[in-house]
Design a protein around this motif. Structure first.
Motif, PDB file in Angstrom:
ATOM      1  N   GLY A  56      12.039 -10.743  -1.104  1.00 28.34           N
ATOM      2  CA  GLY A  56      10.823 -11.161  -0.473  1.00 28.34           C
ATOM      3  C   GLY A  56      10.373 -10.033   0.668  1.00 28.34           C
ATOM      4  N   ILE A  57       9.434  -9.748   0.810  1.00 24.68           N
ATOM      5  CA  ILE A  57       8.574  -8.750   1.933  1.00 24.68           C
ATOM      6  C   ILE A  57       7.796  -9.619   2.664  1.00 24.68           C
ATOM      7  N   VAL A  58       8.131  -9.353   4.322  1.00 24.53           N
ATOM      8  CA  VAL A  58       7.094 -10.014   5.298  1.00 24.53           C
ATOM      9  C   VAL A  58       6.018  -9.041   5.496  1.00 24.53           C
ATOM     10  N   LEU A  59       4.922  -9.353   5.041  1.00 27.25           N
ATOM     11  CA  LEU A  59       3.620  -8.381   4.949  1.00 27.25           C
ATOM     12  C   LEU A  59       2.349  -8.840   5.741  1.00 27.25           C
ATOM     13  N   LEU A  60       1.741  -8.062   6.138  1.00 29.76           N
ATOM     14  CA  LEU A  60       0.317  -8.634   6.748  1.00 29.76           C
ATOM     15  C   LEU A  60      -0.624  -8.875   5.740  1.00 29.76           C
ATOM     16  N   GLY A  61      -1.885  -9.316   6.041  1.00 29.30           N
ATOM     17  CA  GLY A  61      -2.852  -9.527   5.025  1.00 29.30           C
ATOM     18  C   GLY A  61      -3.330  -8.474   4.526  1.00 29.30           C
ATOM     19  N   THR A  62      -3.446  -7.326   5.156  1.00 28.55           N
ATOM     20  CA  THR A  62      -3.941  -6.079   4.662  1.00 28.55           C
ATOM     21  C   THR A  62      -3.048  -5.498   3.819  1.00 28.55           C
ATOM     22  N   GLU A  63      -1.797  -5.706   4.081  1.00 25.00           N
ATOM     23  CA  GLU A  63      -0.646  -4.995   3.576  1.00 25.00           C
ATOM     24  C   GLU A  63      -0.742  -5.410   1.947  1.00 25.00           C
TER      25      GLU A  63
ATOM     26  N   LYS B  67      -3.073  -6.797   0.428  1.00 28.36           N
ATOM     27  CA  LYS B  67      -4.284  -6.563  -0.450  1.00 28.36           C
ATOM     28  C   LYS B  67      -4.149  -5.156  -1.056  1.00 28.36           C
ATOM     29  N   SER B  68      -3.409  -4.063  -0.010  1.00 29.41           N
ATOM     30  CA  SER B  68      -3.282  -2.829  -0.616  1.00 29.41           C
ATOM     31  C   SER B  68      -2.349  -2.652  -1.473  1.00 29.41           C
ATOM     32  N   ILE B  69      -1.193  -3.490  -1.664  1.00 32.68           N
ATOM     33  CA  ILE B  69      -0.073  -3.866  -2.574  1.00 32.68           C
ATOM     34  C   ILE B  69      -0.788  -4.081  -4.078  1.00 32.68           C
ATOM     35  N   ARG B  70      -1.816  -5.081  -4.029  1.00 33.28           N
ATOM     36  CA  ARG B  70      -1.925  -5.643  -5.128  1.00 33.28           C
ATOM     37  C   ARG B  70      -3.065  -4.607  -5.903  1.00 33.28           C
ATOM     38  N   ASN B  71      -3.716  -3.474  -5.009  1.00 38.17           N
ATOM     39  CA  ASN B  71      -4.393  -2.360  -5.528  1.00 38.17           C
ATOM     40  C   ASN B  71      -3.579  -1.066  -5.909  1.00 38.17           C
ATOM     41  N   SER B  72      -2.201  -1.635  -5.930  1.00 38.47           N
ATOM     42  CA  SER B  72      -1.232  -0.373  -6.224  1.00 38.47           C
ATOM     43  C   SER B  72      -1.112   0.772  -5.242  1.00 38.47           C
ATOM     44  N   ARG B  73      -1.459   0.474  -3.912  1.00 42.30           N
ATOM     45  CA  ARG B  73      -1.440   1.579  -2.912  1.00 42.30           C
ATOM     46  C   ARG B  73      -0.003   1.712  -2.146  1.00 42.30           C
ATOM     47  N   ILE B  74       0.992   1.845  -2.832  1.00 43.83           N
ATOM     48  CA  ILE B  74       2.196   1.541  -2.237  1.00 43.83           C
ATOM     49  C   ILE B  74       3.180   2.977  -2.700  1.00 43.83           C
ATOM     50  N   ASN B  75       3.965   3.530  -2.017  1.00 45.71           N
ATOM     51  CA  ASN B  75       4.490   4.652  -2.308  1.00 45.71           C
ATOM     52  C   ASN B  75       6.217   4.338  -1.933  1.00 45.71           C
ATOM     53  N   LEU B  76       7.098   4.264  -2.887  1.00 43.75           N
ATOM     54  CA  LEU B  76       8.771   3.828  -2.455  1.00 43.75           C
ATOM     55  C   LEU B  76       9.378   5.092  -2.233  1.00 43.75           C
ATOM     56  N   LYS B  77       8.982   6.243  -2.719  1.00 44.97           N
ATOM     57  CA  LYS B  77       9.539   7.401  -2.778  1.00 44.97           C
ATOM     58  C   LYS B  77      10.782   7.932  -1.806  1.00 44.97           C
TER      59      LYS B  77
END
Length: 154
Positions: free
Chosen positions: A28-35, A37-47
């Motif tokens: 699991g990941i400890v996230l903030l509220g806005t994080e 929301k961004s992840i659910r919008n697929s706004r994440i980069n693991l590169k």
């Protein structure tokens, strides 16, 4: 991915090319509220991401989560270090594995499972250039074999 997987958000395709992944683990990941929301919008980069064990805890570094559009002043830092949630036995295993030279922890996938963001981290060892070329050759040969088998069956 483990059974009952959720919606795939992001995948690190370069990881399997650059590293030989020996084992995987869901965290699991400890996230903030806005994080989240961004992840659910697929706004994440693991590169360029990697994980590191420090003081009996596992942290995720260099994973870029874009700021949330409606986040105003409560928005998060895009490249901040995030804590991963694992059991003590899992952390102990990762600690032992990463003591070996050339072994690193690489995030492979991020997905939503039962409403929670999960990351699949892999215990990986870096590949040499000739190993990468060998994998590409093997993949091309497998594709050719599949094509010939398909054409024969028709």
């Amino acid at each position: 991915m483990p059974k009952g997987e959720g919606k795939l958000i992001a995948q690190n395709k370069k990881a399997r090319h650059d590293y030989a992944v020996t084992d995987t683990m869901e965290a699991g990941i400890v996230l903030l509220g806005t994080e989240i929301k961004s992840i659910r919008n697929s706004r994440i980069n693991l590169k360029d991401g990697f994980a590191r064990v420090r003081n009996g805890e596992v942290f995720l570094h260099n994973v870029h989560i874009s700021p949330y559009e409606q986040g105003n002043l409560f928005n998060h830092e895009p490249l901040r270090t995030r804590k991963l949630l694992l059991h003590k036995k899992q952390i102990a295993k990762l600690t032992v594995e990463t003591k070996n030279a050339g072994v690193t922890l690489v995030p492979l996938k991020v997905y939503i499972k039962n409403g929670y963001a999960k990351v699949l981290i892999g215990i990986a060892k870096g590949k040499k250039q000739y190993d990468k070329r060998e994998d590409l050759k093997r993949r091309d040969i497998d594709r050719q074999i599949d094509r010939t088998l398909k054409s024969r069956s028709k």
